[in-house]
Structures are given as C-alpha cells and as structure tokens.
Design an enzyme around this catalytic site. Structure first.
Site, short mmCIF file in Angstrom:
data_model
loop_
_atom_site.label_atom_id
_atom_site.label_comp_id
_atom_site.label_asym_id
_atom_site.label_seq_id
_atom_site.Cartn_x
_atom_site.Cartn_y
_atom_site.Cartn_z
N HIS A 201 0.84 -1.19 0.00
CA HIS A 201 0.00 0.00 0.00
C HIS A 201 0.88 1.24 0.00
CE1 HIS A 201 -3.10 2.88 1.18
NE2 HIS A 201 -3.93 2.00 0.65
N ASP B 5 -7.96 -5.48 0.09
CA ASP B 5 -8.45 -6.33 -0.98
C ASP B 5 -8.12 -7.81 -0.80
OD1 ASP B 5 -9.64 -4.31 -2.54
OD2 ASP B 5 -7.66 -3.64 -3.15
N1 ACO Z 1 4.24 -7.52 -4.74
C1 ACO Z 1 5.58 -7.47 -4.90
N2 ACO Z 1 6.33 -6.35 -4.77
C2 ACO Z 1 5.67 -5.23 -4.44
C3 ACO Z 1 4.27 -5.20 -4.25
C4 ACO Z 1 3.57 -6.41 -4.39
N3 ACO Z 1 2.25 -6.45 -4.23
N4 ACO Z 1 3.91 -3.94 -3.94
C5 ACO Z 1 5.01 -3.21 -3.94
N5 ACO Z 1 6.09 -3.97 -4.24
C6 ACO Z 1 7.49 -3.55 -4.27
C7 ACO Z 1 7.82 -2.83 -5.58
O1 ACO Z 1 8.28 -3.75 -6.55
C8 ACO Z 1 8.89 -1.88 -5.12
O2 ACO Z 1 10.09 -2.60 -4.99
P1 ACO Z 1 11.55 -1.90 -5.19
O3 ACO Z 1 11.56 -0.71 -4.27
O4 ACO Z 1 12.51 -2.97 -4.80
O5 ACO Z 1 11.59 -1.51 -6.64
C9 ACO Z 1 8.44 -1.47 -3.73
O6 ACO Z 1 7.66 -2.58 -3.24
C10 ACO Z 1 7.60 -0.23 -3.69
O7 ACO Z 1 6.56 -0.38 -4.66
P2 ACO Z 1 5.83 0.83 -5.38
O8 ACO Z 1 5.12 0.31 -6.56
O9 ACO Z 1 6.83 1.93 -5.57
O10 ACO Z 1 4.85 1.27 -4.23
P3 ACO Z 1 3.59 2.17 -4.45
O11 ACO Z 1 3.34 2.82 -3.16
O12 ACO Z 1 3.77 3.05 -5.64
O13 ACO Z 1 2.44 1.12 -4.82
C11 ACO Z 1 0.67 -0.40 -4.70
C12 ACO Z 1 1.44 0.72 -3.99
C13 ACO Z 1 0.25 0.09 -6.09
C14 ACO Z 1 -0.60 -0.69 -3.90
C15 ACO Z 1 1.55 -1.66 -4.80
O14 ACO Z 1 1.90 -2.11 -3.51
C16 ACO Z 1 0.89 -2.78 -5.60
O15 ACO Z 1 0.99 -2.80 -6.82
N6 ACO Z 1 0.19 -3.74 -4.90
C17 ACO Z 1 -0.52 -4.80 -5.59
C18 ACO Z 1 -1.87 -4.28 -6.09
C19 ACO Z 1 -2.85 -4.05 -4.96
O16 ACO Z 1 -3.04 -4.88 -4.09
N7 ACO Z 1 -3.49 -2.88 -5.01
C20 ACO Z 1 -4.52 -2.50 -4.05
C21 ACO Z 1 -4.03 -1.41 -3.15
S1 ACO Z 1 -5.21 -1.01 -1.92
C22 ACO Z 1 -6.41 -0.17 -2.77
O17 ACO Z 1 -6.18 0.52 -3.73
C23 ACO Z 1 -7.75 -0.28 -2.28
#
Ligand code: ACO
Length: 429
Positions: free
Chosen positions: A306, A363
């Site tokens: 998140h 979720d």
């Molecule tokens: N699985 C694996 N790696 C992940 C995940 C994940 N679900 N989420 C984040 N990371 C990693 C990224 O690869 C990144 O790694 P790095 O720093 O080594 O490159 C790091 O964690 C940070 O990730 P970002 O994408 O920069 O984080 P951001 O805050 O932009 O994204 C998000 C948040 C979009 C929710 C992300 O965690 C994600 O894609 N999760 C999966 C989709 C999901 O469950 N979305 C629902 C969110 S809750 C909602 O909207 C109601």
C-alpha cells in the site's frame, strides 16, 4: 517546532511556511514557490504531495490507523450502519434519530432509476465489464436528471448527493440482472440499504430471496471499510475532475474509472484470479512469491502492499476476522481462503516482503467475503465503488466549498526536443 522551512536556491534563502494538521502531521506550504523562485517541485505519483487540507478522513500508515471524521473505523465496523457512516462522511456528524429517518426516507424516494436507462443497459455487449458500464451510466445520470429549476445551488447539491447514494445500488444490481437476462428487481421501502441491494441482486420471480442477517452484516462491514480513504487515486480523480466545476455525476464517473484499475480497486478481483490460478496449478505459493520478487517479472502479489500503510492495513485485519467468522457461520469451506492464509504466512516470513513493508491490504480477503455472499467476481470492484461513494461525495463537497479552491493543474519538467523547424515531407529522411 519550526513554523517555517528554509530553502536555499542559488545562494538565496526562501522561507516557506510549515502547516500542521490536527493529528500533528506537517507539510511545507509551497503554494508561492514558483512565484517567488521560478521553480516547481517534481513528485511523480504525488507520494510526497498534499493536494488539500481535509477534515474527513485521518490515516496513519505507520501505526495502521484509519478514522472517519475522528471515529475509528473499528468502532464503525462494529456498531454503525452503512447509511450512518455515509451520513457521517458527507455531513460531518453522525445523524440523530430525526436526521437518520429523513435521510432514509430520501434514499428510498430517490432509489428508482429512470425506466429509459434500462435500454442503455441492454445495449452493452455481453462481455462488458460492470465497472465500465457503471462509470458510463453514472455519467449518463446527468442527462436523465438535469439541473433543477427554482433550486438554490445548495439544494441542488444536496439532492444530487442523495440521489447518487440512493441510485447507485439499484444501478449496480440492475446491470447484474440485465447481464444475466433476468428480470430487474426494484428497491423495496421496507428493506435497509444493504438488504435492499442483496434483494435486488438475488431475488427472482421463481425463487424469492431470503434475507440472511449474516450476509447483510458482512456487506455492511465491507461497505463501511471501503467508505473513504482520503486522497487515493480514485478520490483524487474525483477531486481533480470536480475542480473543473463539472457536475457531480461526471466527477464520480471519473472516480469509478480510476477505481477499476488492478493496482487500485480492481485488486479485489485480481486477488481472486491470482488465488484461483494458484489453486488450479496445485497450490504453488512459492512460485507466486518468487514471481512477485522477480524484478524482471511484472507480476505482483495482488492484495499486498500500500502506498500509505507500511504496516498491516487496519481494514484488512477486520476483513480477515470477518471472513473467518462468516465462512464458519455459513458453513462454507472455500479452498481459496486456505490458499490466501498460507500465502500470507509465507510472504510475511520472506525477507523481501519484510524489508519492503508489504502486508495484506483491504483487498486481500475482501474477495473471499464477497464470494461467500454470492457476488460474482466481475462485480467485486462495483461493490467497492458502492462502498466508496460516500467518501467520493464527501471529498467532492469539501473541495467545492473550499475557500482556497483552484482548478487542478499540475506542471511538468519538459524533456522533449528543443525548438526545431518543420521539415517538408519530401525532405524527410
Ligand atoms: N508484490 C511485490 N512487490 C511489491 C508489491 C507487491 N504487491 N507492492 C510493492 N512492491 C514492491 C515494488 O516492486 C517496489 O520494490 P523496489 O523498491 O525494490 O523496486 C516497492 O515494493 C515499492 O513499490 P511501489 O510500486 O513503488 O509502491 P507504491 O506505493 O507506488 O504502490 C501499490 C502501492 C500500487 C498498492 C503496490 O503495492 C501494488 O501494486 N500492490 C498490488 C496491487 C494491490 O493490491 N493494489 C490494491 C491497493 S489497496 C487499494 O487501492 C484499495
């Protein structure tokens, strides 16, 4: 605490005001930055940018706190109705008995959808995603319910907000019924907000729907947990589109479109698809975890991570507990719940997930709850949208009454070609 921050650019010092919120969070006010320095800030994804001051929802991502108008979401999930929660978000206070009675009456009065709208529903191709349909139909509401004559702007806003809250569940259930070729079921005045939705979804002329209090309660909690989450992607979309002073229906339609994305609300559907894939492939948790960690693989563990929460999402805690209780009470054994729990256990032991502060978000268990109450997978994000509607409305209302209101218009740092001349086609290489 410092009340100003100092910024030094080309040897010149600029004083910027530090703003503090009621829970102690602090921000540097850069609203005069460009005027004074000629510079802008650059913050892709707005991870460090506050777009407004807001008194609606407080969250602390480090401590895992979520409160609507100051009230912890845990208390609301335990004691409040969804209708009360919506009223709280939109009007800033819990309704008293008289206010709640009037609100219920208005939601009932406005719950029908213009009959001509049915024709639109029937013309969407069968495979259309319900989120695309909902976004289009909410936008279309303005044509069916144009601005009212002889109303003040305030009265018009009140009616529009209530109308949307009342109609969205009817519209969502209607799209489900029509997609199945079934008779549309109308809302009933004797049923609560949540009961009405389930009845419109599952009642049929040959098999009357029996209200099940466990399912109604699960839906109540699900919607309360989704009701607002401050400046997330869809809410920011509502505020941004609304900042052009477009009507509320169009702004909410934009929010629904943003919510559809798998990185946002669409994640609840994506989680179930991921768990099903693991189930069908014989339970390969390890493979999913390894894929999620692989930087060359776009796969992510859906329902994990998140932008704000760097600890367990407080909504996910409630959802997980409810999921366990609901399935047990309904005597449902869902293999996807076992897979989800095992996946969570494995991921939370893995150094990658620990180091990246990746925990289950709302979720992760939401889809299993929705499956248990009979909601089809492609309707999951629509369920999220109905729950989020009061939050979107509250945020839109706050923004349009904000004395510092401005049309949203970010800037950029241009990195394209510098000035060059047009070349005639005959002279191009
Ligand atoms: N699985 C694996 N790696 C992940 C995940 C994940 N679900 N989420 C984040 N990371 C990693 C990224 O690869 C990144 O790694 P790095 O720093 O080594 O490159 C790091 O964690 C940070 O990730 P970002 O994408 O920069 O984080 P951001 O805050 O932009 O994204 C998000 C948040 C979009 C929710 C992300 O965690 C994600 O894609 N999760 C999966 C989709 C999901 O469950 N979305 C629902 C969110 S809750 C909602 O909207 C109601």
């Amino acid at each position: 605490m410092e009340k100003t921050a100092r910024l030094i650019i080309d040897g010149k010092t600029y004083e910027l005001q530090v703003v503090e919120g009621s829970e102690g969070e602090r921000a540097i006010d850069i609203s005069s930055l460009r005027k004074e320095t000629g510079l802008i800030t650059l913050d892709p994804g707005y991870a460090n940018t506050g777009c407004c001051k807001s008194s609606i929802t407080f969250m602390d991502g480090e401590k895992g706190i979520l409160r609507y108008r100051g009230i912890p979401v845990e208390q609301l999930a335990e004691k409040a109705t969804f209708k009360e929660t919506a009223y709280l978000l939109i009007h800033g206070k819990l309704p008293n008995t008289k206010e709640l009675k009037r609100y219920s009456m208005l939601l009932n009065d406005h719950s029908l959808v213009h009959e001509d709208m049915k024709a639109f529903y029937t013309k969407f191709p069968r495979a259309s995603h319900p989120m695309g349909i909902l976004s289009a139909m909410v936008n279309a509401l303005r044509s069916f319910y144009p601005e009212l004559n002889n109303q003040t702007e305030e009265e018009e806003i009140m009616i529009t907000m209530t109308r949307l809250m009342a109609k969205i569940r009817t519209m969502a259930a209607m799209s489900y019924k029509i997609s199945r070729g079934h008779k549309v079921i109308y809302p009933r005045p004797d049923l609560s907000y949540c009961e009405n939705f389930l009845n419109m979804m599952f009642d049929t002329p040959v098999m009357p729907y029996k209200i099940n209090s466990l399912e109604v309660n699960a839906l109540r909690v699900f919607w309360i947990l989704h009701a607002d989450h401050e400046q997330n992607c869809s809410t920011s979309s509502v505020r941004m589109v609304g900042s052009a002073r477009v009507n509320l229906y169009a702004a909410i339609s934009a929010g629904i479109a943003a919510l559809w994305g798998p990185l946002h609300g669409g994640a609840n559907q994506a989680v179930i698809e991921m768990l099903t894939m693991i189930h069908d492939s014989g339970g390969g948790y390890k493979k999913a975890i390894e894929k999620a960690k692989d930087k060359n693989d776009p796969f992510r563990l859906m329902g994990f991570g998140h932008r704000v929460y760097k600890t367990y999402d407080p909504r996910a805690k409630i959802m997980k507990k409810m999921c366990d209780g609901l399935l047990e009470s309904l005597h449902i054994s869902d293999p996807l719940l076992d897979i989800a729990k095992e996946l969570e256990n494995q991921a939370r032991k893995d150094p990658y997930f620990i180091d990246h502060n990746l925990y289950p978000n709302v979720d992760f268990y939401a889809g299993i709850v929705l499956r248990a109450i009979g909601i089809p997978t492609n309707m999951f994000t629509v369920m999220f949208a109905i729950g989020r509607l009061p939050g979107w409305i509250a945020q839109w209302k706050e923004s349009i009454y904000d004395p510092n209101w401005k049309i949203s218009r970010p800037r950029q740092i241009y990195t394209g070609p510098v000035k060059r001349d047009y070349v005639a086609i005959t002279e191009r290489g």
